[in-house]
Design a protein around this motif. Structure first.
Motif, mmCIF file in Angstrom:
data_model
loop_
_atom_site.group_PDB
_atom_site.id
_atom_site.type_symbol
_atom_site.label_atom_id
_atom_site.label_comp_id
_atom_site.label_asym_id
_atom_site.label_seq_id
_atom_site.Cartn_x
_atom_site.Cartn_y
_atom_site.Cartn_z
ATOM 1 N N ALA A 205 0.770 -1.269 -0.221
ATOM 2 C CA ALA A 205 -0.029 -0.032 -0.008
ATOM 3 C C ALA A 205 0.751 1.083 0.030
ATOM 4 N N LEU A 206 1.851 1.318 1.118
ATOM 5 C CA LEU A 206 2.670 2.417 0.828
ATOM 6 C C LEU A 206 3.558 2.516 -0.606
ATOM 7 N N VAL A 207 3.740 1.710 -1.395
ATOM 8 C CA VAL A 207 4.410 1.633 -2.658
ATOM 9 C C VAL A 207 3.353 2.311 -3.524
ATOM 10 N N ILE A 208 2.027 1.746 -3.413
ATOM 11 C CA ILE A 208 0.986 2.249 -4.346
ATOM 12 C C ILE A 208 0.816 3.788 -3.956
ATOM 13 N N PHE A 209 0.834 4.091 -3.011
ATOM 14 C CA PHE A 209 0.614 5.556 -2.599
ATOM 15 C C PHE A 209 1.948 6.541 -2.721
ATOM 16 N N GLY A 210 2.883 5.950 -3.182
ATOM 17 C CA GLY A 210 3.964 6.542 -3.661
ATOM 18 C C GLY A 210 4.924 6.875 -2.110
ATOM 19 N N GLN A 211 4.636 6.337 -1.062
ATOM 20 C CA GLN A 211 5.394 6.569 0.109
ATOM 21 C C GLN A 211 6.782 5.874 0.189
ATOM 22 N N LEU A 212 6.614 4.763 -0.435
ATOM 23 C CA LEU A 212 8.028 4.020 -0.591
ATOM 24 C C LEU A 212 8.285 3.920 -2.402
ATOM 25 N N PRO A 213 9.646 3.725 -2.584
ATOM 26 C CA PRO A 213 10.129 3.650 -3.911
ATOM 27 C C PRO A 213 10.021 2.029 -4.205
ATOM 28 N N GLU A 214 10.223 1.062 -3.336
ATOM 29 C CA GLU A 214 10.080 -0.137 -3.713
ATOM 30 C C GLU A 214 9.645 -0.984 -2.502
ATOM 31 N N VAL A 215 9.513 -2.042 -2.436
ATOM 32 C CA VAL A 215 8.770 -2.975 -1.321
ATOM 33 C C VAL A 215 10.075 -3.302 -0.375
ATOM 34 N N THR A 216 10.105 -2.411 0.608
ATOM 35 C CA THR A 216 11.242 -2.543 1.651
ATOM 36 C C THR A 216 10.500 -2.387 3.069
ATOM 37 N N ILE A 217 10.445 -3.346 3.969
ATOM 38 C CA ILE A 217 9.751 -3.230 5.063
ATOM 39 C C ILE A 217 10.170 -2.223 6.208
ATOM 40 N N PRO A 218 9.487 -1.250 6.498
ATOM 41 C CA PRO A 218 9.946 -0.048 7.073
ATOM 42 C C PRO A 218 9.942 -0.830 8.824
ATOM 43 N N PHE A 219 10.568 -0.286 9.685
ATOM 44 C CA PHE A 219 10.827 -0.758 11.160
ATOM 45 C C PHE A 219 9.318 -0.479 11.732
ATOM 46 N N TRP A 220 8.642 0.435 11.459
ATOM 47 C CA TRP A 220 7.499 0.843 12.215
ATOM 48 C C TRP A 220 6.338 -0.109 11.491
ATOM 49 N N VAL A 221 6.512 -0.678 10.464
ATOM 50 C CA VAL A 221 5.588 -1.600 10.063
ATOM 51 C C VAL A 221 5.590 -2.969 10.889
ATOM 52 N N LYS A 222 7.042 -3.444 10.656
ATOM 53 C CA LYS A 222 7.343 -4.526 11.599
ATOM 54 C C LYS A 222 6.841 -4.396 13.061
ATOM 55 N N VAL A 223 6.829 -3.377 13.802
ATOM 56 C CA VAL A 223 6.555 -3.058 15.007
ATOM 57 C C VAL A 223 4.997 -2.974 15.280
#
Length: 335
Positions: A205-223
């Motif tokens: 979802a973050l990639v689709i919304f342009g918040q991330l350039p590629e599928v890399t899991i942010p730490f806050w998402v893990k938490v």
């Protein structure tokens, strides 16, 4: 029309609701046998499973990458901001329905089915990444239950052979303690594989919304995904605990140990390869394999057959509901 930030926040919240229901739905995977054999009280077992689900979720990201980019290519669905929302709604619907019916179906395959259905509704039958789905989803769909059954069967045969001269009371006492370890192993492996699925869907979802350039899991998402699954597990899934722990095969501590150990090894191995397998499928067939090692008539095959029906229906049912949700969201002007 909703503003992009608000829609993204809504998707993340709904993804965490799915993660919570996943924890509640699948808590039985880790604790059903240990509760049914009365090694731990339900409250203690649930708290242990919740803590270890939380811990296991931090141990890897391979499965998250598969869910985030291996089911539907981010480039294929770029700009479709409601796709992930529709996928989640389809998966949550199936999770809630099977939870209500007490069927241990797969939350993993409900999510994957939701992604497939929403993608097809958006761009037609060419949208899903079929080669990746076949390798990372369909092949494990068949192999993981077989591995669970075979692992449970063989491990139980080995334990029986090793303990053939031991007094039953001695064996029962020893495996009551060992089953605590096997249940902990199962809870950790469940967190490792299942929590990553929601990490992958939020990252997509973050990639689709342009918040991330590629599928890399942010730490806050893990938490947040780890915490949501841990809280869901703490709620327990008592109907499914009853099915898993009592209706398939009458379990004793040695059977619980064998089933949990065999299933955990399969799940850990699959997680290392990035395969989002069903922990439910694996522990269910491990229990069946353990029961069959005693005698085939010890397994209530009618109940086992009902589980198979739920497994087969999960992906197409969740895909169908997700497609309906996608079209409904479009009709409402949400994009």
């Amino acid at each position: 029309m909703l503003e992009v930030p608000l829609l993204l926040v809504a998707i993340v919240v709904i993804a965490l609701v799915f993660d919570f229901t996943n924890g509640a739905h699948d808590s039985a995977n880790a604790i059903a046998t240990i509760v049914s054999t009365k090694v731990l009280s339900p409250r203690t077992a649930v708290m242990m499973a919740a803590a270890l689900n939380l811990f296991g979720a931090f141990l890897g990201t391979e499965v998250a990458h598969t869910v985030g980019s291996g089911i539907v290519g981010p480039d294929m669905v770029s700009g479709c901001r409601i796709l992930v929302l529709a996928a989640l709604l389809g998966a949550i619907f199936w999770n809630v329905l099977t939870w209500y019916l007490g069927l241990p179906s797969s939350s993993s395959h409900a999510l994957i089915g939701g992604l497939i259905g929403a993608a097809i509704a958006y761009k037609g039958w060419a949208a899903p990444s079929y080669a990746s789905i076949a390798k990372k989803v369909l092949l494990p769909l068949f192999l993981s239950p077989m591995a669970g059954f075979l692992g449970g069967y063989l491990l139980m045969v080995l334990i029986t052979w090793m303990c053939v001269k031991a007094h039953p009371h001695t064996v029962n006492t020893a495996f009551k303690k060992l089953q605590i370890l096997s249940s902990a192993f199962m809870a950790t492996s469940h967190g490792l594989n299942d929590a990553q699925k929601t990490m992958g869907i939020i990252t997509l979802a973050l990639v689709i919304f342009g918040q991330l350039p590629e599928v890399t899991i942010p730490f806050w998402v893990k938490v947040v995904c780890s915490v949501a699954m841990g809280l869901g597990t703490a709620m327990g899934g008592w109907k499914i605990v009853k099915t898993m722990g009592h209706k398939i095969f009458k379990l004793e501590p040695v059977h619980g140990f064998a089933a949990e150990t065999a299933a955990s090894m399969v799940i850990m191995g699959a997680s290392g390869f990035g395969a989002p397998i069903s922990t439910t499928h694996t522990i269910s067939t491990s229990v069946i394999g353990v029961g069959a090692s005693k005698r085939f008539s010890a397994v209530r095959w009618g109940v086992a057959g009902n589980l198979v029906v739920a497994w087969v229906l999960t992906i197409p049912a969740a895909a169908f509901v997700a497609a309906l949700c996608f079209w409904a969201l479009e009709a409402l002007g949400i994009s």
